[in-house]
Design an enzyme around this catalytic site. Structure first.
Site, mmCIF file in Angstrom:
data_model
loop_
_atom_site.group_PDB
_atom_site.id
_atom_site.type_symbol
_atom_site.label_atom_id
_atom_site.label_comp_id
_atom_site.label_asym_id
_atom_site.label_seq_id
_atom_site.Cartn_x
_atom_site.Cartn_y
_atom_site.Cartn_z
ATOM 1 N N ASP A 50 0.866 -1.173 0.000
ATOM 2 C CA ASP A 50 0.000 0.000 0.000
ATOM 3 C C ASP A 50 0.907 1.228 0.000
ATOM 4 O OD1 ASP A 50 -2.300 1.703 0.484
ATOM 5 O OD2 ASP A 50 -1.525 1.868 2.527
ATOM 6 N N ASP A 61 -6.874 -1.504 3.997
ATOM 7 C CA ASP A 61 -6.214 -2.635 3.354
ATOM 8 C C ASP A 61 -6.658 -3.982 3.910
ATOM 9 O OD1 ASP A 61 -4.562 -0.786 1.928
ATOM 10 O OD2 ASP A 61 -3.417 -0.528 3.769
ATOM 11 N N ASP A 81 -1.301 -0.585 5.986
ATOM 12 C CA ASP A 81 -1.421 0.011 7.311
ATOM 13 C C ASP A 81 -2.630 -0.522 8.061
ATOM 14 O OD1 ASP A 81 -3.510 1.218 6.041
ATOM 15 O OD2 ASP A 81 -2.828 3.274 6.320
#
Length: 822
Positions: free
Chosen positions: A511, A714, A710
């Site tokens: 990410d 996600d 994080d």
């Protein structure tokens, strides 16, 4: 009339499983499918809102207890099956337990006395984590000593280690004396045999009896227990070998049978007390070495436990202050934290201000300022100020306790590689007993004289050298050392399977925001497009953004305050989801957002598209500012790349991994960040569902995928990946749903985790290869395959030494990982 207030019953956070009081739920609530869910903190709520179904899927059934032997059993994989009785289903560890229960269920369902509370709590077996009991003891499956589930700072010496050391020290001289007497026949002329004659065997019996019957009693008792329970293990082989050599020698001493096999030098019968006694001494020595080495695997957990203070200074309601043990601190207590002391439990500051070093959790080198209302975490270090805090989480609910529990559970989890060892061990001991029997028969029928002693000694050597302890320890020791090593380096492993899977991945997906970047955007560009100056443009924009909680808004407001610009109140504030914000500042209409917001206001942003694109190509997220219906300027906000990102990606690229960046950000901005980091593959403008779909597509292509995020938006992708890596602060660790959690939130931890996985898998393979090779070579040699060609035989004493060294070698090889760099 009395009014009764109804307080909702405590509920369970569906993300992390923690108990939450709905009346004080710090994470708020979220409604889904007609039901309201409560959360322990906002991060959990955000994860749930992004993908509720992933957290509401049916969970595995809770472990059951075998009513016959008391062992913990996984209902989904109960080897003994199940049996229904009186409307309830019972699960069993093996078919024998099920048969016993079916024959007389009531005898096993009678109320049992509650176990007494034993210092140290629950104990488990490192090779069979399903075995759990209160207090120390031995494993009913493998016979090994049980260990505390969680190491304690207060725990004294291992009682079994102390016992074995005492037995070994007291009987070692007798074993050496028996060995010297037995080897005295190599002296020219055999003076000892000629002088003592048949009395020599009686002297050896007197010396060997305490070694075998007292020092070796724990080994013999475990072997006998394994026969009764039909869980054949290493102690089965040791017991059979020692008992065969000792009983044969006693019979030949008391009533020697005439024949070539009884004729020794000087008329003494051929006896093998030295084999029985030296085997006992060597096995005890091997167990001592192994127990000492196994104790060292808990050092990482004990280091974590050492971060929590033993006492807390409680402020009583009358103002008195008393020092109390940490176990006596209750939720709601007020505690005083003096300069230089560690925070005892999790809670919130109610008075005072100070700077607290939270590097053990966050990895941030600078202390965090704490004032009234700020949260504090147990184990962190107070600076120069004095704080009074309110305890909110105590005992096992604290972040530090949950970290310790997570490490302990990971150490006891079973890696996929263990399945091979389990399958081999299930048939290994019976096979060895069969080989020993065939060895005995073969030597007795066709071996040279004296046939019976040689048959017996070779069979004993087979039993002793084939001890499967090294095979059983190969994987658990590697996992225990690796997870402890990872915890010390800020890499928390959910279970052994995640660590092994991470070693095998070939694609690593990142990410962007909060993972590759710091997640704390900073204002980089203020570009007026009309009559307003830069400062006035920023002042109006920041005033409008005061009502927003978006990270980009926070960056704009922070920049205005750093420049000392006076912000005005905003009226008629409205947040446009996915677009920006609108409001009235000092009578002027102000709007701030993306190009879609500009078009919604009826304006054309085409004239400044090239300028916005130039900022995006430099990695900035561009926001358009509209004042009184006219385009007034551009603001560019950039999220700094995390320290160590280049180093981390370089290491991973050097390991041959395919690197991909996923983000919900604009493609131009994402590609600018990717170019700076050397990432060639980018997927931008992704929703949480898009991220999960992208990971699934990679898996369909045959890729093994790790996802680093994080943990906010996600969650679906982390769950979908073969192994998820969560970038989290300390308070995220307890609720992380990923297989790997980076305690310090440091991107370099991704490379450390990957290296740890590779080292662990390599160590497991080394241990298994050594254990298999040792048995493949040792058993035939002990059986005498080299005798016809080379005239070589392996004595039971050498077999015992080799067996002990094999177990110690496996543990020692695992301990080598503690000193390898990550």
């Amino acid at each position: 009339m009395t009014t009764h207030h109804h307080h909702p019953a405590p509920t369970v956070d569906p993300v992390c499983g923690m108990t939450v009081d709905p009346a004080t739920a710090r994470g708020g609530h979220h409604a889904h499918a007609g039901r309201t869910y409560y959360f322990c903190n906002p991060r959990c709520r955000e994860k749930f809102a992004a993908a509720p179904e992933s957290f509401l899927a049916p969970r595995p059934a809770a472990p059951a207890i075998d009513p016959v032997c008391g062992m913990t059993v996984d209902p989904a994989a109960a080897r003994g099956g199940h049996h229904a009785h009186a409307g309830r289903t019972y699960y069993f560890c093996n078919p024998r337990c099920r048969e016993k229960f079916a024959a007389a269920p009531e005898s096993f369902l009678a109320p049992r006395p509650a176990p007494a509370e034993v210092p140290g709590g629950e104990y488990t077996c490192p090779m069979h984590p399903e075995v759990v009991q209160v207090g120390p003891g031995t494993c009913p499956i493998c016979g090994m000593a049980l260990e505390p589930k969680v190491p304690s700072l207060e725990e004294g010496e291992n009682p079994e280690l102390v016992d074995f050391e005492r037995r070994f020290a007291w009987t070692l001289p007798a074993s050496l004396a028996v060995l010297v007497l037995a080897m005295s026949d190599i002296i020219p002329g055999q003076p000892v045999q000629r002088a003592l004659g048949p009395a020599l065997a009686w002297i050896e019996l007197v010396l060997a009896a305490p070694v075998v019957l007292w020092a070796g009693w724990p080994l013999l008792a475990r072997g006998a227990a394994s026969l009764r329970s039909r869980h054949l293990n290493m102690f089965t082989l040791i017991m059979l070998g020692v008992a065969a050599a000792f009983v044969y020698s006693v019979v030949m001493t008391i009533a020697p049978v005439p024949g070539p096999h009884t004729a020794g030098h000087g008329g003494a019968p051929a006896v093998y007390y030295e084999a029985a006694s030296v085997i006992v001494s060597l096995v005890l020595l091997g167990q001592i070495w192994e127990l000492r080495a196994r104790q060292r695997t808990g050092e990482a957990v004990r280091a974590l436990l050492g971060l929590a203070p033993r006492y807390a200074r409680r402020v009583e309601p009358d103002g008195r202050e008393v020092d109390v043990p940490i176990a006596e601190v209750a939720v709601g207590d007020h505690l005083r934290i003096r300069p230089g002391e560690r925070i005892p439990v999790d809670g919130a500051v109610v008075d005072g201000k100070s700077a607290v070093d939270e590097s053990m959790l966050t990895g941030e080198p600078l202390p965090a300022a704490k004032h009234a209302g700020d949260p504090v975490v147990g184990g962190t270090l107070n600076g120069q100020g004095t704080l009074v805090m309110r305890a909110e989480k105590v005992g096992s609910a604290t972040v530090l306790a949950q970290i310790v529990r997570m490490v302990g559970e990971a150490q006891r989890s079973r890696a996929p590689s263990q399945r091979l060892a389990d399958r081999v061990s299930a048939v290994f001991v019976p096979a060895v007993m069969l080989i020993a029997a065939l060895t005995f028969v073969s030597w007795w029928w066709v071996g040279p004289e004296p046939r019976l002693p040689m048959a017996l000694m070779n069979a004993v050597a087979v039993l002793i050298i084939a001890c499967p302890c090294a095979l059983g320890l190969a994987t658990p020791m590697s996992v225990m050392v690796a997870t402890g090593r990872g915890a010390a380096a800020g890499v928390l492993v959910r279970d052994a399977a995640a660590l092994e899977t991470l070693a095998r991945v070939d694609t690593l997906v990142f990410d962007k925001t909060g993972t590759l970047t710091e997640g704390r955007p900073q204002l980089r560009v203020v570009e007026p497009l009309g009559a307003l100056g830069a400062d006035e443009l920023l002042r109006l924009a920041a005033s409008a953004e005061q009502g927003s909680e978006h990270p980009l808004a926070a960056a704009v407001v922070a920049a205005a305050r750093e420049r000392g610009l006076p912000l005005a109140a905003v009226r008629e504030f409205r947040a446009e989801a996915g677009r920006g914000v609108v409001g009235v500042v000092e009578g002027r209409s102000v709007a701030l957002g993306n190009a879609e917001l500009v078009r919604a206001l009826g304006l054309d942003a085409a004239s400044v598209t090239s300028r916005a694109g130039a900022h995006r190509e430099r990695g900035a997220t561009v926001m358009f500012v509209v004042v009184d219906g006219a385009l007034a300027g551009l603001l560019g906000v950039a999220d700094p790349v995390r320290p160590g990102a280049d180093e981390t990606l370089g290491r991973l690229r050097g390991q041959g991994l395919r690197l991909v960046m996923l983000t919900g950000d604009h493609r131009a901005t994402a590609e600018a960040v990717a170019r700076g980091l050397g990432i060639d593959e980018v997927a931008a403008d992704c929703s949480p569902a898009d991220k999960a779909a992208f990971v699934a597509r990679l898996q369909r292509e045959g890729r093994r995928v790790a996802m680093a995020g994080d943990g906010v938006n996600d969650a679906p992708a982390l769950a979908r990946a073969d192994v998820g890596i969560a970038m989290g602060s300390g308070t995220d660790v307890a609720i992380a749903s990923a297989g790997i959690t980076l305690l310090h939130g440091d991107l370099r931890g991704v490379a450390r985790a990957r290296t740890l996985g590779v080292q662990t898998l390599a160590n497991i393979r080394q241990n298994l290869a050594f254990a298999f090779f040792y048995n493949l070579v040792g058993v035939p040699i002990a059986a005498g395959v080299l005798y016809p060609v080379f005239g070589l035989l392996l004595s039971p004493m050498l077999a015992s030494a080799a067996m002990s060294l094999s177990s110690v070698s496996v543990v020692g090889n695992a301990l080598r990982m503690r000193h390898k760099p990550l």
